[in-house]
Structures are given as structure tokens and as C-alpha cells.
Write a protein that holds these residues in place. Structure first.
Motif, PDB file in Angstrom:
ATOM      1  N   LEU A 128     -15.892 -16.913  44.007  1.00  0.00           N
ATOM      2  CA  LEU A 128     -15.773 -16.699  45.496  1.00  0.00           C
ATOM      3  C   LEU A 128     -15.916 -17.528  46.249  1.00  0.00           C
ATOM      4  N   LEU A 129     -15.605 -18.392  47.630  1.00  0.00           N
ATOM      5  CA  LEU A 129     -16.420 -18.471  48.647  1.00  0.00           C
ATOM      6  C   LEU A 129     -15.127 -17.959  49.596  1.00  0.00           C
ATOM      7  N   CYS A 130     -16.560 -16.656  50.137  1.00  0.00           N
ATOM      8  CA  CYS A 130     -15.218 -15.634  51.370  1.00  0.00           C
ATOM      9  C   CYS A 130     -16.057 -15.447  52.629  1.00  0.00           C
ATOM     10  N   SER A 131     -14.815 -15.451  53.621  1.00  0.00           N
ATOM     11  CA  SER A 131     -15.227 -15.801  55.074  1.00  0.00           C
ATOM     12  C   SER A 131     -15.013 -13.805  55.838  1.00  0.00           C
ATOM     13  N   ASP A 132     -15.488 -12.411  55.977  1.00  0.00           N
ATOM     14  CA  ASP A 132     -15.411 -11.407  56.285  1.00  0.00           C
ATOM     15  C   ASP A 132     -14.533 -10.721  55.311  1.00  0.00           C
ATOM     16  N   ASN A 133     -14.642 -11.219  53.889  1.00  0.00           N
ATOM     17  CA  ASN A 133     -14.465 -10.273  52.526  1.00  0.00           C
ATOM     18  C   ASN A 133     -13.326 -10.900  52.626  1.00  0.00           C
ATOM     19  N   GLN A 134     -12.395 -12.322  53.279  1.00  0.00           N
ATOM     20  CA  GLN A 134     -11.103 -12.950  52.521  1.00  0.00           C
ATOM     21  C   GLN A 134     -11.672 -14.574  52.410  1.00  0.00           C
ATOM     22  N   ILE A 135     -10.913 -14.505  50.569  1.00  0.00           N
ATOM     23  CA  ILE A 135     -11.237 -15.453  50.145  1.00  0.00           C
ATOM     24  C   ILE A 135     -10.638 -17.095  51.034  1.00  0.00           C
ATOM     25  N   VAL A 136     -12.313 -17.902  51.279  1.00  0.00           N
ATOM     26  CA  VAL A 136     -12.120 -19.090  51.881  1.00  0.00           C
ATOM     27  C   VAL A 136     -11.404 -20.244  50.774  1.00  0.00           C
ATOM     28  N   TRP A 137     -12.417 -20.607  49.214  1.00  0.00           N
ATOM     29  CA  TRP A 137     -11.628 -20.796  48.473  1.00  0.00           C
ATOM     30  C   TRP A 137     -12.133 -20.249  47.175  1.00  0.00           C
ATOM     31  N   ILE A 138     -11.181 -20.181  46.237  1.00  0.00           N
ATOM     32  CA  ILE A 138     -12.013 -19.883  44.875  1.00  0.00           C
ATOM     33  C   ILE A 138     -12.150 -21.812  43.926  1.00  0.00           C
ATOM     34  N   ILE A 139     -13.572 -21.354  44.002  1.00  0.00           N
ATOM     35  CA  ILE A 139     -14.798 -22.657  43.837  1.00  0.00           C
ATOM     36  C   ILE A 139     -13.925 -23.423  42.611  1.00  0.00           C
ATOM     37  N   ASN A 140     -13.662 -24.523  42.765  1.00  0.00           N
ATOM     38  CA  ASN A 140     -13.363 -25.516  41.806  1.00  0.00           C
ATOM     39  C   ASN A 140     -11.835 -24.824  41.122  1.00  0.00           C
ATOM     40  N   LYS A 141     -11.230 -25.001  42.191  1.00  0.00           N
ATOM     41  CA  LYS A 141      -9.983 -24.189  41.682  1.00  0.00           C
ATOM     42  C   LYS A 141      -9.419 -24.070  42.527  1.00  0.00           C
ATOM     43  N   ARG A 142      -9.053 -23.480  43.311  1.00  0.00           N
ATOM     44  CA  ARG A 142      -7.953 -23.353  45.232  1.00  0.00           C
ATOM     45  C   ARG A 142      -8.521 -23.025  46.064  1.00  0.00           C
ATOM     46  N   GLN A 143      -7.958 -23.848  47.095  1.00  0.00           N
ATOM     47  CA  GLN A 143      -8.469 -23.263  48.302  1.00  0.00           C
ATOM     48  C   GLN A 143      -7.426 -22.486  48.529  1.00  0.00           C
ATOM     49  N   ASP A 144      -7.995 -22.009  50.226  1.00  0.00           N
ATOM     50  CA  ASP A 144      -7.105 -21.243  50.397  1.00  0.00           C
ATOM     51  C   ASP A 144      -6.768 -21.539  52.096  1.00  0.00           C
ATOM     52  N   SER A 145      -4.895 -21.160  52.488  1.00  0.00           N
ATOM     53  CA  SER A 145      -4.535 -22.088  53.076  1.00  0.00           C
ATOM     54  C   SER A 145      -4.685 -21.717  54.959  1.00  0.00           C
TER      55      SER A 145
END
Length: 435
Positions: free
Chosen positions: A401-418
Motif C-alpha cells: 500500500l502507498l499511504c499518505s498520513d496512514n490513508q491509502i493512496v493506492w493499493i499498488i498494481n490493484k486500485r487507486q483511492d479516489s
């Protein structure tokens, strides 16, 4: 024997000609005969001797004997002493396993450091018979009944076609000196019991037993070749090779009337030994696992999955500061400014940098994680998303997971967070790509 040996080299080991060789020499009759033969045929070789310090003064006398012979012959020599008992206790291994591990690790170092092409050991036909009986007594597959291989990568065993009787006769005729290992007289070890008690009976029952045994080995090796060919053909139909894992399709596997044999062929190289448990795993519930030293075999819904045991890398968090263009650990990700956002995909996303809080974090998913999948309304638990994507337990373990302040930005290679997605009003667009 010399003529037979010369013919054996020409037919079975022509690749040794002109190469630099390292002969493993204990000082016993087998290795001293091997030195004499290669000397006579004028090969370029050095000698390696291991002193395992297991027999007190006798071990040191063996070392001194080999060193003196090497000096007399003007042959380069490498010597290594090991505190074998201490190392065996520290690593909780038997003396024999420890000595073997130490020996071959050191041989490998000598080969590499001195640019030597091949290591030669003095194993002979009687050794191969003893190995055959040992494996037979413990229970083994076809590969365990093939005796000792003549070649194994850089290891070559040029005396395997010769019996102990032939080697002894040649040593006496050629006045070759050697050292007797007193431990060979003891029946403390299984190999010695076979050598002293079982092999003589077999030879008494059939004076040509060793010749018959060699013929049997040849037949078994041909059978193993057929097995390997069949295994490779079926493998391509049943097994999917993926990064860090192999997936065995259970539907296709169980169509085979002898699928256990294929499982053995495919899984034995990974160090698995609990074969009854492995065969039962085919019909077990999802989630059940079997372990070898370095690998896990997992029963998923439709597959058996082989993958390495977890490492510290897989459970750590990684931080990415603002302005970083690329990271390579734990996976390769690039960051760059963007204007065109039309090429979005599973491995390429576009985000609004003004919505990010640095440093960004790369981590594995945790129970309770949720995100707002782009293209969907509302939030969704990551665990539910994985279930909908039909990811296996091992597939989940490799997702980052790529996270910003513990909020998910992207499940890498799966789905982006809107929440972080760039849109037509975004001023600072960033392209993030997983390579």
C-alpha cells in the motif's frame, strides 16, 4: 586400471581436458589413487585437504601426510581446519552433516577465489552402493536410488565406475602410500555397518554383484530421464510460474491418475519431506499449510501455492520524502510531474500532490484498512476488496500500500483511492508508476 581410467575420462569426462582442477584429498587410499592417476595423465590440478579435527592427533597426521606428499610432488595445496564438533553443536546438526556442509562450502570458495574449473572427489562404485542402500532403508523416491551422480555442477566424480577392490589392487601394484582412517573400522555409523555387514553378503550371493548394480543404476537413470521429461510436459499444463510463487492448479492436477508422483517431482526441490501430509493437502480445507526449511506450501481454494517464508523486508515500512524520483526497495516505483492523465492503469496512477502529506509510506495491509476505490461510491475494506479480487493468502501477502498520513493512496498494481486522484481542476499532478 590406468587404461580403463583413461577411457573413462575420454567417454564420460572429455570436458576436463585443458581445465584447472581441484582434487579433494583426505589421504585415504581412494583419493591418493585419484592423485596418482591424474599425475600420470599430466592434468593441471591442485589439492585441497580438510582437517575436521575429529580424531585428535590422527587428523593432524593425515594433514601432515597430504602436505608432505604435495610438496614432494610439487603440487599446489590448500588446507583448511574446522572445529567441527563446536559448529555442529552451535547449529544443532549432526557431525556428518556439518562436516559435509563445511567441506563443500570451503571447496566452493577455493574454486571461485583461484578460478579453478572443477572439483574432483574420489567416490567410487562401492560408495554409490552404500548410498543406494542408505536411501532405500530410509524410504525414498526414484531419485534417491540413483546412487551418487558422476557430475553435479562443478563437482566431478571420475572413480565412480571403479570398485574398492580395483582401487586397492591398483594402489598396491603402483606402491602408492595412503593413510587408514580408524573411524572406518567402527560400526558406529550406518554407512560403515552397510560396508562391513551388508555389502559383503550381497557380493557373496553374487560375485558379479557390483556389475549388476551398475547396470541397475544405468537403467534407473534412464527411467529418471523419462520421469523428468513427463514431469516437464505436465508441469506446463498444471503449474503457473509467478513472481515469488508457483501455483498448482488442483482441477488439472487431480485429473491425473498418478498426481502424487508429479507433486513429488515438483515439490522435492523445495525441501518438503512430509509427503503423506502433502498428498492429503490436495483435499484439505483452504488455508492449511505445510512447511519446509525455506518454503511454505499453502492450500488455497483452487490451487496449491509454493512460496518462500516471509522475511523482514516483507513486514517493514518504507518512507518516501517529497521530491524523490524513484525508489527500488521494496519494489520499483517512480514519481514524476504530469500533464496528460489519459494513460492510467493498474500500475500507473495520477494524483493531486497538494492532497498528499509527506513523507509517504509503503507498507503491507492490515486488518481494518479501508479505502475509497476509484470508480465506486463510498469506502471499502481492503480485506473485502481482496476477497472480491479472488486473491489467495499468498497473493495478499505480496500486495503493498502507498499511504499518505496512514490513508491509502493506492493499493499498488490493484486500485487507486479516489480521495487523492487528480482531476481536471488539479494544478500539481504527479504520475506514480510501479515498474
Amino acid at each position: 586400471m590406468l587404461l580403463k581410467f583413461q577411457n573413462q575420462l575420454s567417454t564420460s569426462f572429455p570436458f576436463l581436458k585443458g581445465k584447472k582442477l581441484l582434487l579433494a584429498v583426505s589421504g585415504g587410499i581412494d583419493s591418493m589413487v585419484m592423485v596418482h592417476l591424474f599425475q600420470h595423465l599430466k592434468f593441471d590440478f591442485a589439492i585441497a585437504h580438510c582437517n575436521f579435527q575429529l580424531r585428535g592427533e590422527e587428523s593432524d597426521e593425515d594433514e601432515a601426510f597430504v602436505e608432505t606428499q604435495s610438496q614432494n610432488w610439487q603440487i599446489p595445496m590448500y588446507i583448511q581446519k574446522f572445529d567441527t564438533k563446536k559448529l555442529a553443536e552451535e547449529h544443532k546438526m549432526s557431525i556428518q552433516v556439518t562436516a559435509r556442509k563445511l567441506r563443500y562450502e570451503w571447496f566452493s570458495e577455493v574454486l571461485e577465489e583461484n578460478k579453478i574449473d572443477f572439483l574432483l572427489t574420489a567416490h567410487h562404485l562401492d560408495d554409490s552402493l552404500e548410498t543406494f542402500i542408505i536411501n532405500l532403508s530410509r524410504g525414498t523416491g526414484l531419485d534417491g536410488l540413483l546412487g551418487i551422480p558422476m557430475t553435479n555442477d562443478t563437482i566431478v566424480r571420475p572413480l565412480l565406475a571403479f570398485s574398492r577392490e580395483e582401487i586397492t589392487a591398483y594402489a598396491k601394484e603402483s606402491n602408492i602410500q595412503w593413510r587408514e582412517d580408524s573411524s572406518n573400522a567402527s560400526d558406529k555409523y550406518l554407512r560403515n555397518k552397510i560396508r562391513h555387514d551388508i555389502a559383503p553378503i550381497l557380493k557373496e550371493l553374487n560375485p558379479s554383484f557390483l556389475n549388476s548394480f551398475q547396470n541397475t543404476l544405468d537403467n534407473l537413470q534412464q527411467a529418471q530421464s523419462l520421469v523428468d521429461d513427463a514431469s516437464r510436459i505436465v508441469y506446463r499444463k498444471v503449474v503457473e510460474d509467478l513472481p515469488f510463487q508457483k501455483k498448482i492448479n488442483l482441477t488439472e492436477l487431480t485429473k491425473l491418475p498418478n498426481y502424487r508422483a508429479y507433486l513429488y517431482q515438483w515439490l522435492q526441490p523445495f525441501g518438503f519431506t512430509a509427503w503423506d501430509d502433502i498428498y492429503d493437502l490436495v483435499h484439505a480445507i483452504s488455508g492449511k499449510q505445510i512447511f519446509s526449511t525455506d518454503y511454505v506450501l499453502l492450500k488455497d481454494r483452487t490451487h496449491l501455492i509454493v512460496f518462500p517464508k516471509k522475511t523482514e523486508v516483507e513486514t517493514a515500512s518504507y518512507w518516501i520524502e517529497k521530491g524523490v524520483k524513484e525508489v527500488k526497495i521494496p519494489l520499483n516505483i517512480s514519481f514524476c510531474k504530469a500533464t496528460d492523465t489519459s494513460h492510467q492503469s493498474r500500475n500507473t496512477i495520477f494524483v493531486d500532490e497538494d492532497k498528499l502529506t509527506y513523507p509517504l509510506e509503503l507498507r503491507k495491509w492490515q486488518e481494518g484498512d479501508f479505502f475509497y476505490p476509484i470508480g465506486m461510491e463510498g469506502k471499502k475494506k481492503v480485506g473485502k476488496f481482496f476477497k472480491d479480487e479472488k486473491l489467495s493468502l499468498i497473493d495478499k501477502s505480496y500486495v503493498w500500500l502507498l499511504c499518505s498520513d496512514n490513508q491509502i493512496v493506492w493499493i499498488i498494481n490493484k486500485r487507486q483511492d479516489s480521495r487523492f486522484a487528480a482531476d481536471k481542476n488539479t494544478k500539481n499532478k504527479i504520475q506514480i508508476q510501479a515498474i
